[in-house]
Design a protein around this motif. Structure first.
Motif, PDB file in Angstrom:
ATOM      1  N   ALA A 162       0.825  -1.214   0.000  1.00  0.00           N
ATOM      2  CA  ALA A 162       0.000   0.000   0.000  1.00  0.00           C
ATOM      3  C   ALA A 162       0.855   1.259   0.000  1.00  0.00           C
ATOM      4  O   ALA A 162       0.588   2.207  -0.750  1.00  0.00           O
ATOM      5  N   LEU A 163       1.886   1.273   0.828  1.00  0.00           N
ATOM      6  CA  LEU A 163       2.718   2.474   0.931  1.00  0.00           C
ATOM      7  C   LEU A 163       3.563   2.676  -0.334  1.00  0.00           C
ATOM      8  O   LEU A 163       3.768   3.815  -0.781  1.00  0.00           O
ATOM      9  N   GLY A 164       4.033   1.583  -0.916  1.00  0.00           N
ATOM     10  CA  GLY A 164       4.761   1.684  -2.177  1.00  0.00           C
ATOM     11  C   GLY A 164       3.853   2.187  -3.288  1.00  0.00           C
ATOM     12  O   GLY A 164       4.237   3.047  -4.102  1.00  0.00           O
ATOM     13  N   LEU A 165       2.627   1.666  -3.318  1.00  0.00           N
ATOM     14  CA  LEU A 165       1.665   2.086  -4.328  1.00  0.00           C
ATOM     15  C   LEU A 165       1.279   3.546  -4.131  1.00  0.00           C
ATOM     16  O   LEU A 165       1.102   4.291  -5.102  1.00  0.00           O
ATOM     17  N   ARG A 166       1.164   3.974  -2.890  1.00  0.00           N
ATOM     18  CA  ARG A 166       0.830   5.374  -2.607  1.00  0.00           C
ATOM     19  C   ARG A 166       1.866   6.309  -3.227  1.00  0.00           C
ATOM     20  O   ARG A 166       1.524   7.309  -3.855  1.00  0.00           O
ATOM     21  N   GLU A 167       3.136   5.953  -3.046  1.00  0.00           N
ATOM     22  CA  GLU A 167       4.197   6.794  -3.619  1.00  0.00           C
ATOM     23  C   GLU A 167       4.160   6.750  -5.143  1.00  0.00           C
ATOM     24  O   GLU A 167       4.339   7.774  -5.814  1.00  0.00           O
ATOM     25  N   GLU A 168       3.916   5.558  -5.682  1.00  0.00           N
ATOM     26  CA  GLU A 168       3.853   5.409  -7.144  1.00  0.00           C
ATOM     27  C   GLU A 168       2.734   6.254  -7.744  1.00  0.00           C
ATOM     28  O   GLU A 168       2.858   6.760  -8.862  1.00  0.00           O
ATOM     29  N   LEU A 169       1.644   6.412  -6.985  1.00  0.00           N
ATOM     30  CA  LEU A 169       0.474   7.148  -7.478  1.00  0.00           C
ATOM     31  C   LEU A 169       0.400   8.575  -6.945  1.00  0.00           C
ATOM     32  O   LEU A 169      -0.630   9.232  -7.071  1.00  0.00           O
ATOM     33  N   SER A 170       1.494   9.046  -6.359  1.00  0.00           N
ATOM     34  CA  SER A 170       1.474  10.352  -5.683  1.00  0.00           C
ATOM     35  C   SER A 170       1.134  11.520  -6.606  1.00  0.00           C
ATOM     36  O   SER A 170       0.641  12.545  -6.148  1.00  0.00           O
TER      37      SER A 170
END
Length: 262
Positions: A162-170
């Motif tokens: 989730a946190l990796g995806l959050r950064e990817e979609l920032s």
């Protein structure tokens, strides 16, 4: 076209509460749950009470072929602007005594299904003016635990994903949040084990309604990490100061004691 919130594990426990509260907020809902889980009855009551639209899909998410088939149908026929990856399972048993099927089921539901759902629905979420993804992890994600080995590892995966995806979609319209609930009295067996642990076990205890309310409110304002409950946040800070080996022994000792009680 109407927009929908998709909730996995929507018929019981925390997922049921998400369904109720999202309905109360006027959201149309897609409920995914196991067959014969009384989901249709719950959906009918919520539609009648709140005047919203609900679609129900009852199937076993460990059937990957069926899961992809259902998700492709949903992606093609509905606009999803909020994804709540809530479905999850666990268990407490020595690894050598756990059936292979039980271990595989945890991996299938907690990890594989969650990733497939997110990946397949993400293109649609990215087309919205504003989109949200909420992943339900656990306080167990913060430390390894003996006799639960696979479960906390799967919850750590959910958090990292989730946190990796959050950064990817920032730089996109989609905000990703991860929720770390503490103990939840989801059924009589879990409730009994929590109560047997005394005040220590009950300290971080919150109702499903309180957890869902906090999680929804903070996800919809774009918060990344959500730890419901004052004592759970304090516990997280204290445990964060301890070496991994110390945390592992403290938490595993409590679990071993719980197994002895059973």
């Amino acid at each position: 076209m109407s927009r929908y919130t998709l909730i996995t594990g929507a018929s019981a426990g925390l997922g049921r509460e998400f369904s109720i509260q999202c309905a109360g907020l006027g959201m149309n809902i897609i409920m995914i749950a196991l067959p014969a889980s009384n989901t249709v009855s719950l959906a009918e009551n919520l539609m009648l009470e709140f005047g919203i639209k609900i679609e129900v899909f009852e199937f076993d998410m460990t059937d990957s072929i069926l899961l992809v088939e259902k998700l492709n149908y949903i992606a093609e026929n509905f606009e999803i602007n909020f994804l709540i990856n809530n479905a999850g399972i666990g268990g407490t048993v020595a690894i050598t005594e756990s059936p292979l099927t039980a271990i595989d089921r945890i991996l299938q539901v907690n990890i594989r299904s969650m990733v497939l759902i997110t990946q397949i629905l993400l293109p649609g979420l990215l087309k919205q003016d504003r989109g949200y993804i909420m992943n339900i992890s656990s306080m167990a994600a913060f430390t390894p635990i003996a006799y639960k080995t696979v479960y906390p590892a799967s919850k750590a995966f959910i958090s990292s994903f989730a946190l990796g995806l959050r950064e990817e979609l920032s730089d996109t319209c989609v905000s990703v949040s991860v929720v770390y609930p503490g103990p939840i009295m989801t059924n009589s067996g879990v409730s009994a084990r929590i109560m047997e642990q005394g005040i220590k076990g009950r300290m971080g205890l919150l109702s499903t309604s309180a957890i869902a309310e906090i999680a929804l409110k903070k996800t919809l304002v774009g918060k990344a990490l959500i730890i419901p409950g004052f004592w759970n946040r304090i516990n997280h800070r204290i445990m964060g100061l301890l070496p991994v080996e110390t945390k592992l022994k403290i938490v595993s000792k409590a679990v071993k004691k719980e197994m002895a009680i059973k």
